[in-house]
Design a protein around this motif. Structure first.
Motif, mmCIF file in Angstrom:
data_model
loop_
_atom_site.group_PDB
_atom_site.id
_atom_site.type_symbol
_atom_site.label_atom_id
_atom_site.label_comp_id
_atom_site.label_asym_id
_atom_site.label_seq_id
_atom_site.Cartn_x
_atom_site.Cartn_y
_atom_site.Cartn_z
ATOM 1 N N GLU A 13 0.390 -1.687 -0.085
ATOM 2 C CA GLU A 13 -0.161 0.024 -0.015
ATOM 3 C C GLU A 13 0.656 1.225 -0.550
ATOM 4 N N ASP A 14 0.755 2.441 -0.948
ATOM 5 C CA ASP A 14 0.862 3.624 -0.927
ATOM 6 C C ASP A 14 0.292 5.125 0.024
ATOM 7 N N LEU A 15 0.901 5.080 0.948
ATOM 8 C CA LEU A 15 0.000 4.916 2.941
ATOM 9 C C LEU A 15 1.339 6.593 3.227
ATOM 10 N N VAL A 16 1.141 7.779 3.746
ATOM 11 C CA VAL A 16 2.067 8.239 5.056
ATOM 12 C C VAL A 16 1.229 7.866 6.349
ATOM 13 N N PHE A 17 1.893 8.159 7.184
ATOM 14 C CA PHE A 17 2.015 8.182 8.804
ATOM 15 C C PHE A 17 1.981 9.287 9.471
ATOM 16 N N ASP A 18 1.575 9.204 10.590
ATOM 17 C CA ASP A 18 1.078 10.559 11.201
ATOM 18 C C ASP A 18 1.442 10.053 12.975
ATOM 19 N N LEU A 19 1.998 11.068 13.568
ATOM 20 C CA LEU A 19 1.139 10.516 15.005
ATOM 21 C C LEU A 19 1.104 12.279 15.924
ATOM 22 N N THR A 26 -6.379 7.077 9.500
ATOM 23 C CA THR A 26 -7.405 5.904 10.151
ATOM 24 C C THR A 26 -6.192 5.171 11.762
ATOM 25 N N HIS A 27 -6.723 5.222 12.541
ATOM 26 C CA HIS A 27 -5.751 5.087 13.804
ATOM 27 C C HIS A 27 -5.267 3.502 13.802
ATOM 28 N N THR A 28 -3.583 3.497 14.147
ATOM 29 C CA THR A 28 -2.805 1.893 13.593
ATOM 30 C C THR A 28 -2.445 1.839 14.835
ATOM 31 N N VAL A 29 -1.944 1.753 15.871
ATOM 32 C CA VAL A 29 -0.838 1.560 16.996
ATOM 33 C C VAL A 29 -0.845 3.044 18.070
ATOM 34 N N SER A 30 -1.156 2.546 19.172
ATOM 35 C CA SER A 30 -0.671 3.713 20.260
ATOM 36 C C SER A 30 0.501 3.092 21.120
ATOM 37 N N VAL A 31 1.100 3.746 21.716
ATOM 38 C CA VAL A 31 2.700 3.215 22.201
ATOM 39 C C VAL A 31 2.344 5.271 23.176
ATOM 40 N N GLY A 32 1.688 4.494 24.320
ATOM 41 C CA GLY A 32 1.777 5.071 26.126
ATOM 42 C C GLY A 32 1.009 6.585 25.244
ATOM 43 N N ASN A 33 1.179 7.689 25.356
ATOM 44 C CA ASN A 33 0.513 8.890 25.120
ATOM 45 C C ASN A 33 0.508 8.988 23.071
ATOM 46 N N CYS A 34 0.894 8.217 22.643
ATOM 47 C CA CYS A 34 1.632 9.133 21.112
ATOM 48 C C CYS A 34 0.805 7.392 20.087
ATOM 49 N N HIS A 35 -0.254 8.043 19.899
ATOM 50 C CA HIS A 35 -0.555 7.834 18.744
ATOM 51 C C HIS A 35 -0.389 7.501 17.150
ATOM 52 N N ILE A 36 -0.561 6.131 16.307
ATOM 53 C CA ILE A 36 0.082 6.568 14.784
ATOM 54 C C ILE A 36 -0.935 6.166 14.952
#
Length: 170
Positions: free
Chosen positions: A48-54, A74-84
């Protein structure tokens, strides 16, 4: 499943976000965090051609994620208070201006400055104890090691957030 080490979301978020996009182009989809949050896990799937942000949020509600979903993220994963989040290229960025990004970085900088100060105080107290108490050297090394770890794990993200703020101000 594939695991890749991250560069540190607090230190080099751009590098990690680029890695996520590169992995997605290769059919590897971000789906979690490996042990102790030192790496990311990916599952196989179609390329897939995607961009990511947090984005950072301490106590996200379902509405928090709905707002991003409505904007195409689309929410992908969270690490503590950081949401990707992930989206198709061309989707409006999560942070439309530098003010919201700056607010997040300032909040995280302040949090990690407090954590670092506390860890430094503990390290200082342990150092005083080591100098004044006649303990065996292996006890001194163990105490110092236990005191240094929290300092490193708070000071390094603090430096990352300070650098992020500096970059926004340049």
């Amino acid at each position: 499943m594939t695991t890749r080490m991250g560069h540190g979301l607090a230190i080099s978020p751009e590098q990690d976000l680029a890695m996520f996009a590169d992995m997605a182009r290769r059919g590897k989809h971000l789906n979690g965090v490996s042990a102790l949050a030192h790496g990311f896990t990916f599952t196989d799937g179609p390329a897939e051609d995607l961009v990511f942000d947090l984005a950072y949020e301490d106590h996200p509600t379902p509405d928090y994620f709905d707002i991003f979903a409505a904007a195409g993220w689309t929410h992908t994963v969270s690490v503590g208070n950081c949401h990707i989040f992930k989206a198709a290229p061309g989707t409006a960025p999560l942070h439309l201006g530098t003010d919201s990004k700056r607010d997040e970085l300032v909040r995280n900088r302040n949090r990690y400055a407090l954590y670092t100060a506390l860890a430094l105080a503990v390290l200082f107290i342990v150092g005083l104890l080591i100098r004044t108490m006649p303990w065996p050297s292996h006890v001194n090394v163990a105490l110092l090691t236990v005191a240094i770890i929290p300092f490193v794990y708070t000071a390094v993200p603090l430096i990352g957030y300070l650098n992020g703020l500096r970059k926004l101000n340049d």
